[in-house]
Design a protein around this motif. Structure first.
Motif, PDB file in Angstrom:
ATOM      1  N   ARG A 157       0.836  -1.213   0.000  1.00 49.91           N
ATOM      2  CA  ARG A 157       0.000   0.000   0.000  1.00 49.91           C
ATOM      3  C   ARG A 157       0.867   1.258   0.000  1.00 49.91           C
ATOM      4  O   ARG A 157       0.550   2.258  -0.661  1.00 49.91           O
ATOM      5  CB  ARG A 157      -0.938  -0.013   1.210  1.00 49.91           C
ATOM      6  CG  ARG A 157      -2.083  -1.007   1.095  1.00 49.91           C
ATOM      7  CD  ARG A 157      -3.136  -0.754   2.162  1.00 49.91           C
ATOM      8  NE  ARG A 157      -2.633  -1.072   3.502  1.00 49.91           N
ATOM      9  CZ  ARG A 157      -2.760  -2.253   4.072  1.00 49.91           C
ATOM     10  NH1 ARG A 157      -3.356  -3.243   3.418  1.00 49.91           N
ATOM     11  NH2 ARG A 157      -2.308  -2.467   5.297  1.00 49.91           N
ATOM     12  N   LEU A 160       2.264   1.671  -3.476  1.00 51.27           N
ATOM     13  CA  LEU A 160       1.228   2.168  -4.381  1.00 51.27           C
ATOM     14  C   LEU A 160       1.013   3.667  -4.186  1.00 51.27           C
ATOM     15  O   LEU A 160       0.764   4.401  -5.150  1.00 51.27           O
ATOM     16  CB  LEU A 160      -0.079   1.416  -4.149  1.00 51.27           C
ATOM     17  CG  LEU A 160      -0.160   0.015  -4.764  1.00 51.27           C
ATOM     18  CD1 LEU A 160      -1.391  -0.727  -4.249  1.00 51.27           C
ATOM     19  CD2 LEU A 160      -0.191   0.085  -6.288  1.00 51.27           C
ATOM     20  N   GLY A 161       1.098   4.122  -2.936  1.00 48.10           N
ATOM     21  CA  GLY A 161       0.972   5.565  -2.681  1.00 48.10           C
ATOM     22  C   GLY A 161       2.043   6.345  -3.411  1.00 48.10           C
ATOM     23  O   GLY A 161       1.772   7.410  -3.981  1.00 48.10           O
ATOM     24  N   TYR A 164       1.125   6.340  -7.165  1.00 51.55           N
ATOM     25  CA  TYR A 164       0.007   7.221  -7.494  1.00 51.55           C
ATOM     26  C   TYR A 164       0.394   8.695  -7.368  1.00 51.55           C
ATOM     27  O   TYR A 164      -0.224   9.551  -8.015  1.00 51.55           O
ATOM     28  CB  TYR A 164      -1.200   6.916  -6.611  1.00 51.55           C
ATOM     29  CG  TYR A 164      -2.056   5.783  -7.156  1.00 51.55           C
ATOM     30  CD1 TYR A 164      -3.102   6.039  -8.030  1.00 51.55           C
ATOM     31  CD2 TYR A 164      -1.785   4.468  -6.809  1.00 51.55           C
ATOM     32  CE1 TYR A 164      -3.879   5.006  -8.533  1.00 51.55           C
ATOM     33  CE2 TYR A 164      -2.549   3.423  -7.310  1.00 51.55           C
ATOM     34  CZ  TYR A 164      -3.591   3.704  -8.177  1.00 51.55           C
ATOM     35  OH  TYR A 164      -4.346   2.671  -8.685  1.00 51.55           O
ATOM     36  N   ARG A 165       1.377   9.010  -6.542  1.00 45.62           N
ATOM     37  CA  ARG A 165       1.812  10.397  -6.453  1.00 45.62           C
ATOM     38  C   ARG A 165       2.621  10.806  -7.677  1.00 45.62           C
ATOM     39  O   ARG A 165       2.783  11.985  -7.967  1.00 45.62           O
ATOM     40  CB  ARG A 165       2.648  10.611  -5.179  1.00 45.62           C
ATOM     41  CG  ARG A 165       1.795  10.682  -3.922  1.00 45.62           C
ATOM     42  CD  ARG A 165       2.592  11.194  -2.735  1.00 45.62           C
ATOM     43  NE  ARG A 165       3.645  10.268  -2.315  1.00 45.62           N
ATOM     44  CZ  ARG A 165       3.441   9.281  -1.448  1.00 45.62           C
ATOM     45  NH1 ARG A 165       2.231   9.095  -0.924  1.00 45.62           N
ATOM     46  NH2 ARG A 165       4.437   8.488  -1.106  1.00 45.62           N
ATOM     47  N   THR A 265      -7.614   5.603  -8.382  1.00 47.06           N
ATOM     48  CA  THR A 265      -7.117   6.292  -7.196  1.00 47.06           C
ATOM     49  C   THR A 265      -6.424   5.319  -6.240  1.00 47.06           C
ATOM     50  O   THR A 265      -6.643   4.105  -6.297  1.00 47.06           O
ATOM     51  CB  THR A 265      -8.260   6.983  -6.436  1.00 47.06           C
ATOM     52  OG1 THR A 265      -9.117   5.983  -5.859  1.00 47.06           O
ATOM     53  CG2 THR A 265      -9.065   7.880  -7.365  1.00 47.06           C
ATOM     54  N   HIS A 266      -5.605   5.902  -5.350  1.00 47.32           N
ATOM     55  CA  HIS A 266      -4.897   5.082  -4.363  1.00 47.32           C
ATOM     56  C   HIS A 266      -5.869   4.412  -3.401  1.00 47.32           C
ATOM     57  O   HIS A 266      -5.676   3.242  -3.026  1.00 47.32           O
ATOM     58  CB  HIS A 266      -3.907   5.956  -3.595  1.00 47.32           C
ATOM     59  CG  HIS A 266      -3.136   5.207  -2.556  1.00 47.32           C
ATOM     60  ND1 HIS A 266      -3.196   5.513  -1.211  1.00 47.32           N
ATOM     61  CD2 HIS A 266      -2.303   4.135  -2.657  1.00 47.32           C
ATOM     62  CE1 HIS A 266      -2.434   4.677  -0.531  1.00 47.32           C
ATOM     63  NE2 HIS A 266      -1.873   3.838  -1.381  1.00 47.32           N
ATOM     64  N   ASP A 267      -6.919   5.111  -2.982  1.00 50.92           N
ATOM     65  CA  ASP A 267      -7.911   4.521  -2.076  1.00 50.92           C
ATOM     66  C   ASP A 267      -8.572   3.302  -2.705  1.00 50.92           C
ATOM     67  O   ASP A 267      -8.762   2.265  -2.048  1.00 50.92           O
ATOM     68  CB  ASP A 267      -8.982   5.559  -1.707  1.00 50.92           C
ATOM     69  CG  ASP A 267      -8.465   6.604  -0.728  1.00 50.92           C
ATOM     70  OD1 ASP A 267      -7.413   6.359  -0.108  1.00 50.92           O
ATOM     71  OD2 ASP A 267      -9.105   7.664  -0.597  1.00 50.92           O
ATOM     72  N   ALA A 269      -7.246   1.473  -5.014  1.00 54.66           N
ATOM     73  CA  ALA A 269      -6.225   0.436  -5.128  1.00 54.66           C
ATOM     74  C   ALA A 269      -6.071  -0.316  -3.807  1.00 54.66           C
ATOM     75  O   ALA A 269      -5.911  -1.546  -3.797  1.00 54.66           O
ATOM     76  CB  ALA A 269      -4.895   1.061  -5.545  1.00 54.66           C
ATOM     77  N   CYS A 270      -6.126   0.398  -2.679  1.00 51.23           N
ATOM     78  CA  CYS A 270      -6.039  -0.257  -1.371  1.00 51.23           C
ATOM     79  C   CYS A 270      -7.252  -1.165  -1.142  1.00 51.23           C
ATOM     80  O   CYS A 270      -7.109  -2.263  -0.592  1.00 51.23           O
ATOM     81  CB  CYS A 270      -5.940   0.786  -0.270  1.00 51.23           C
ATOM     82  SG  CYS A 270      -4.355   1.686  -0.257  1.00 51.23           S
TER      83      CYS A 270
END
Length: 279
Positions: A157, A160-161, A164-165, A265-267, A269-270
């Motif tokens: 996670r 991935l953050g 995504y940034r 989005t990252h959310d 993806a989580c």
């Protein structure tokens, strides 16, 4: 002639073999009825129910009864938390075991599990063990799985953050490696995941991020490039070669390699990682 009692079983070899056979039969029957009852009570993902700790609980119950299975139940509570099962689902699973033991004549494990009817002592032991691991996972955001040596979902996670940034686009993909271990118990389950992790490390050795998700899945965060397809083929070949060496895994542990597109989005993806961990 009288001889002093030593505490050892004086039965013949045939009697001992028969006793082992009878004990193993009871273990298999209890495990099957418990799984049926747990799935009927709402266990969401059948493939992740079976854990080595389930077998330990069954063995403790067969030998000593549920009242003396606290150590094994604590181990199961910790394992459930580590694999992503929630507390409510974990306690419902415990209630299914208690219902099966309370109604030994029920056919095929079709009973009515009731958490409120489960002994408070067993609930407390299981819940506290589950909470120990869940709390530790919140405190330590980057944990290495002791079995495979791969990072946990928390690490993925975080990675991935970072992705995504940056400029994600379609540059990355999740490659999932899952093994159906529903019919495998004990050490072969552990062996299978060690072999899967070894294959992933051997094929994706150029800086990719990977992690364990649940008890039977590994995920790779890989670049979507011209090498991805050939590396996927190489991974399948490597998995088949490794798993075929073990006679207990050769015919039952069929690895499935799939590419999963990352959401926007990252959310999301989580959330996707959570769903994959329990699938």
């Amino acid at each position: 002639m009288d001889v002093p009692a030593t505490g050892a079983w004086s039965g013949s070899a045939d009697e001992q073999a028969h006793a082992r056979f009878d004990r193993n039969r009871h273990l298999r029957a209890l495990r099957a009825r418990w799984r049926t009852a747990s799935l009927a009570a709402g266990w969401r993902f059948p493939s992740d129910w079976a854990l080595p700790e389930v077998d330990a609980v069954c063995a403790a119950v067969v030998r000593h009864g549920s009242e003396d299975a606290e150590t094994a139940l604590a181990g199961l509570g910790r394992a459930r938390a580590a694999s992503g099962a929630g507390l409510s689902e974990t306690l419902s699973d415990l209630a299914a075991l208690h219902a099966v033991l309370a109604e030994p004549d029920a056919v095929d494990g079709f009973v009515s599990p009731d958490v409120d009817a489960t002994p408070a002592r067993l609930l407390r032991v299981t819940a506290l063990a589950w909470a120990d691991v869940a709390t530790d996972q919140l405190v330590h955001t980057e944990v290495t799985d002791p079995l495979t040596g791969l990072p946990s979902a928390a690490y993925l996670r975080t990675r991935l953050g970072e992705v995504y940034r940056g400029e994600l686009g379609d540059a990355h993909v999740l490659l999932t490696v899952s093994v159906d271990l529903a019919s495998v118990s004990g050490w072969p389950r552990l062996t299978a995941m060690i072999l899967v992790a070894d294959a992933v490390r051997a094929v994706f050795d150029t800086g990719e991020s990977f992690a364990t998700l649940g008890p039977s899945m590994v995920v790779v965060l890989a670049r979507r490039d011209e090498r991805l397809a050939s590396r996927g083929v190489a991974l399948r070949r490597s998995l088949n070669e490794r798993l075929s060496v073990d006679a207990q895994l050769r015919d039952v542990a069929r690895p499935l390699v799939s590419a999963v597109r990352l959401p926007a989005t990252h959310d999301h993806a989580c959330a996707l990682l959570s769903d994959l961990a329990r699938s």
